[in-house]
Design a protein around this motif. Structure first.
Motif, PDB file in Angstrom:
ATOM      1  N   MET A   1      51.659  48.028  37.467  1.00 41.97           N
ATOM      2  CA  MET A   1      51.742  46.570  37.472  1.00 41.97           C
ATOM      3  C   MET A   1      52.417  46.120  38.752  1.00 41.97           C
ATOM      4  O   MET A   1      53.453  46.655  39.143  1.00 41.97           O
ATOM      5  N   LYS A   2      51.825  45.135  39.393  1.00 38.52           N
ATOM      6  CA  LYS A   2      52.340  44.635  40.671  1.00 38.52           C
ATOM      7  C   LYS A   2      52.540  43.133  40.575  1.00 38.52           C
ATOM      8  O   LYS A   2      51.655  42.408  40.121  1.00 38.52           O
ATOM      9  N   LEU A   3      53.696  42.653  41.009  1.00 45.45           N
ATOM     10  CA  LEU A   3      53.990  41.226  41.023  1.00 45.45           C
ATOM     11  C   LEU A   3      54.141  40.778  42.463  1.00 45.45           C
ATOM     12  O   LEU A   3      54.966  41.313  43.208  1.00 45.45           O
ATOM     13  N   THR A   4      53.322  39.809  42.862  1.00 40.82           N
ATOM     14  CA  THR A   4      53.364  39.260  44.219  1.00 40.82           C
ATOM     15  C   THR A   4      53.923  37.843  44.173  1.00 40.82           C
ATOM     16  O   THR A   4      53.469  37.010  43.387  1.00 40.82           O
ATOM     17  N   VAL A   5      54.904  37.564  45.011  1.00 45.11           N
ATOM     18  CA  VAL A   5      55.560  36.259  45.038  1.00 45.11           C
ATOM     19  C   VAL A   5      54.745  35.324  45.921  1.00 45.11           C
ATOM     20  O   VAL A   5      54.709  35.466  47.145  1.00 45.11           O
ATOM     21  N   LEU A   6      54.080  34.363  45.297  1.00 47.18           N
ATOM     22  CA  LEU A   6      53.303  33.374  46.045  1.00 47.18           C
ATOM     23  C   LEU A   6      54.187  32.214  46.494  1.00 47.18           C
ATOM     24  O   LEU A   6      53.965  31.632  47.555  1.00 47.18           O
ATOM     25  N   ASP A  24      49.325  41.572  39.330  1.00 47.46           N
ATOM     26  CA  ASP A  24      48.112  42.241  39.785  1.00 47.46           C
ATOM     27  C   ASP A  24      47.250  41.203  40.500  1.00 47.46           C
ATOM     28  O   ASP A  24      47.745  40.525  41.387  1.00 47.46           O
ATOM     29  N   ASP A  25      46.012  41.017  40.104  1.00 54.59           N
ATOM     30  CA  ASP A  25      45.204  40.024  40.808  1.00 54.59           C
ATOM     31  C   ASP A  25      44.568  39.011  39.869  1.00 54.59           C
ATOM     32  O   ASP A  25      43.745  38.196  40.305  1.00 54.59           O
ATOM     33  N   PHE A  40      39.957  31.692  48.374  1.00 55.42           N
ATOM     34  CA  PHE A  40      39.029  31.230  47.344  1.00 55.42           C
ATOM     35  C   PHE A  40      38.660  32.343  46.367  1.00 55.42           C
ATOM     36  O   PHE A  40      38.629  32.136  45.149  1.00 55.42           O
ATOM     37  N   GLU A  41      38.401  33.538  46.881  1.00 59.11           N
ATOM     38  CA  GLU A  41      38.026  34.656  46.022  1.00 59.11           C
ATOM     39  C   GLU A  41      39.180  35.055  45.109  1.00 59.11           C
ATOM     40  O   GLU A  41      38.963  35.440  43.951  1.00 59.11           O
ATOM     41  N   GLN A  42      40.405  34.970  45.599  1.00 60.21           N
ATOM     42  CA  GLN A  42      41.566  35.283  44.760  1.00 60.21           C
ATOM     43  C   GLN A  42      41.729  34.266  43.641  1.00 60.21           C
ATOM     44  O   GLN A  42      42.094  34.622  42.520  1.00 60.21           O
ATOM     45  N   ASP A  47      42.404  34.844  35.544  1.00 59.76           N
ATOM     46  CA  ASP A  47      41.886  34.590  34.203  1.00 59.76           C
ATOM     47  C   ASP A  47      42.930  34.039  33.236  1.00 59.76           C
ATOM     48  O   ASP A  47      42.580  33.426  32.230  1.00 59.76           O
ATOM     49  N   HIS A  48      44.212  34.278  33.518  1.00 67.18           N
ATOM     50  CA  HIS A  48      45.280  33.870  32.613  1.00 67.18           C
ATOM     51  C   HIS A  48      46.425  33.265  33.414  1.00 67.18           C
ATOM     52  O   HIS A  48      46.743  33.724  34.518  1.00 67.18           O
TER      53      HIS A  48
END
Length: 254
Positions: A1-6, A24-25, A40-42, A47-48
């Motif tokens: 599991m990966k968490l990316t800080v936007l 994740d993505d 845009f693709e990201q 989905d959630h």
């Protein structure tokens, strides 16, 4: 599991973005301006969305996300939150006045958006990643989130001030590896923090005194322009803890 800080700032300006964390993505935790850093693709891959509360700095990207990619989705975007939070979104955001109700677009039978209540004591698992609301103490209905997989977990406080229930919940997670917790104001602005139910350095230090486990501690929701002062006061107030400021673009892996 990966968490990316936007986004992890308490405001905007000079490249700062408000709260948005990408698991994740395909899963968002909150949907502040941080989601505008995705391409845009990201955006299409999400989905959630799990929301801690309904304040604008945590949800304002949600309607624009749907407006951008809703027609390209094969299934509704699912927003998970406390029932009270979903009611606020229904009454004040997706209400045909501030924004269209994507739960009825293009039809109620095939919408772009679906709400799923997630209450305290419940767990939602998406492909091996589990999300559990934790108590928080804010000026509106709010929760923290315990996000966990087989290898361990992360807790994100959302917006909160002192909460004995939150500390008790932390102490009941022996495999907690990371704690992301807010501190919004300097000690000199404690009165503002108190009335708006946010932490300041001395209040967070007192909170950490009750924590019996030893996760890495990351500070979020720092108000723009005051970041260095808040972090310096935190390190003075809680010298026993290794405390770092959460950074936009940072990746935490479990």
């Amino acid at each position: 599991m990966k968490l990316t800080v936007l986004g992890c700032s308490g405001g905007i300006g000079s490249g700062r973005h408000t709260t948005g964390l990408l698991v994740d993505d395909d899963i968002l935790i909150d949907a502040g301006t941080g989601i505008t850093t995705l391409d845009f693709e990201q955006l299409q891959a999400i989905d959630h969305v799990f929301l801690t509360h309904a304040h604008l700095d945590h949800v304002l990207g949600l309607p624009l996300l749907l407006d951008s990619v809703g027609d390209l989705r094969e299934a509704p975007l699912i927003v998970h939150a406390l029932p009270e939070v979903l009611q606020v979104l229904s009454d004040h955001l997706f209400n045909w006045q501030l924004w269209p109700d994507f739960r009825k677009i293009p039809s109620e039978d095939a919408p772009w958006l679906r709400f799923e209540p997630l209450g305290f004591g419940e767990v939602c698992t998406v492909d091996g990643r589990s999300f559990r609301p934790l108590p928080a103490n804010h000026v509106v209905p709010a929760c923290g989130l315990h996000v966990f997989a087989e290898a361990g977990g992360i807790v994100f406080s959302g917006d909160t001030t002192h909460s004995e229930a939150f500390v008790a919940a932390l102490n009941a997670i022996p495999d907690l590896r990371h704690l992301i917790i807010e501190t919004s104001f300097e000690n000199a602005l404690a009165a503002i923090a108190e009335v708006s139910k946010h932490h300041w350095p001395d209040s967070l230090a007192a909170e950490l005194n009750g924590v019996k486990i030893a996760p890495a501690v990351w500070i979020t929701h720092l108000k723009p322009g005051n970041e260095s002062a808040i972090m310096n006061e935190l390190r003075e107030a809680a010298p026993a803890w290794r405390i770092e400021a959460l950074m936009q673009g940072q990746v935490i892996e479990i």
